[in-house]
Design a protein around this motif. Structure first.
Motif, PDB file in Angstrom:
ATOM      1  N   ASP A   1       0.886  -1.079   0.164  1.00 34.04           N
ATOM      2  CA  ASP A   1       0.235  -0.084  -0.057  1.00 34.04           C
ATOM      3  C   ASP A   1       1.055   1.086  -0.077  1.00 34.04           C
ATOM      4  N   ARG A   2       0.425   2.817  -0.584  1.00 34.87           N
ATOM      5  CA  ARG A   2       1.435   3.238  -0.643  1.00 34.87           C
ATOM      6  C   ARG A   2       0.910   3.656   0.165  1.00 34.87           C
ATOM      7  N   SER A   3       0.573   4.049   2.084  1.00 36.38           N
ATOM      8  CA  SER A   3       1.264   4.530   2.899  1.00 36.38           C
ATOM      9  C   SER A   3       2.318   4.140   3.543  1.00 36.38           C
ATOM     10  N   GLU A   4       2.085   3.296   3.078  1.00 33.54           N
ATOM     11  CA  GLU A   4       3.128   1.761   4.029  1.00 33.54           C
ATOM     12  C   GLU A   4       4.373   1.871   3.211  1.00 33.54           C
TER      13      GLU A   4
ATOM     14  N   SER B   1       5.735   9.077   3.395  1.00 36.98           N
ATOM     15  CA  SER B   1       5.346   8.121   2.812  1.00 36.98           C
ATOM     16  C   SER B   1       4.597   8.733   0.865  1.00 36.98           C
TER      17      SER B   1
ATOM     18  N   ALA C   1       2.035   8.032  -0.351  1.00 38.73           N
ATOM     19  CA  ALA C   1       0.723   8.915   0.205  1.00 38.73           C
ATOM     20  C   ALA C   1       0.695   9.796  -0.048  1.00 38.73           C
ATOM     21  N   ASP C   2       1.401  10.181   1.033  1.00 40.62           N
ATOM     22  CA  ASP C   2       2.332  11.772   1.612  1.00 40.62           C
ATOM     23  C   ASP C   2       2.286  12.814   0.202  1.00 40.62           C
TER      24      ASP C   2
ATOM     25  N   GLU D   1      -0.013  13.029  -2.189  1.00 39.60           N
ATOM     26  CA  GLU D   1      -1.259  14.212  -1.769  1.00 39.60           C
ATOM     27  C   GLU D   1      -0.887  15.523  -0.679  1.00 39.60           C
TER      28      GLU D   1
END
Length: 144
Positions: A70-73, A115, A117-118, A121
C-alpha cells in the motif's frame, strides 16, 4: 549531496504509479509519457524496483505494474540503519562506513516519516514550496 538521476526518476515513477494505479496495473508506457522519461530507462528502473520488492508486475493484456505494498506503507529508504553486517562483499565495514551510516540515520529519520501517499497528496512541502505558495497564493488572493 544530490539524489542520483536514477533515484529521482525511480521516485517520480513510484509516485506516478501510486497516483494512477487505483488497484489496476499501469503500463510503463503510460508512466513514461506522463513523466517524460524514456521507456527503456523505466524498464531498467522497474527491473530493479521489482527485484527490490517495491513493485510487482502483471503479465498479459491489461498488464503492467502495481505497488507491492500500500502506498501509505511504502517508505523511501532501502535499509534500516544499524544493521550488524558491514557494507562490503565480505560483510566487513569500509573506512567511511560510520560517516555514511550516520548520514543514513539522519535521512532515515526524515524519510521514514514520509510515505508515497504523503507525496501524492502534497503533504510534503519544503521551503521552496512555502515560498511558491506564499508568492502565488498572495497574488491569487489579491487578483494580481
Amino acid at each position: 549531496m544530490r539524489l542520483s538521476t536514477k533515484g529521482r526518476y525511480a521516485v517520480m515513477a513510484m509516485v506516478d504509479l501510486a497516483q494512477h494505479s487505483a488497484g489496476t496495473p499501469i503500463s510503463l508506457a503510460e508512466i513514461a509519457d506522463r513523466q517524460e522519461i524514456s521507456l527503456s530507462y523505466l524498464e531498467q528502473l522497474f527491473a530493479m524496483l521489482r527485484k527490490g520488492g517495491l513493485v510487482k508486475s502483471v503479465r498479459g493484456p491489461g498488464g503492467g505494474y502495481l505497488l507491492a505494498h500500500d502506498r501509505s506503507e511504502t517508505r523511501a529508504t532501502r535499509c534500516t540503519p544499524g544493521a550488524p553486517v558491514g557494507c562490503r562483499g565480505n560483510r566487513t565495514r569500509c573506512a567511511t562506513h560510520d560517516l555514511w551510516e550516520e548520514l543514513g540515520n539522519q535521512i532515515h529519520l526524515y524519510l521514514s516519516s514520509v510515505s508515497l501517499a504523503d507525496v501524492c497528496e502534497q503533504r510534503v512541502l519544503g521551503s521552496s514550496g512555502r515560498l511558491h505558495c506564499a508568492t502565488f497564493g498572495n497574488a491569487a488572493a489579491t487578483g494580481t
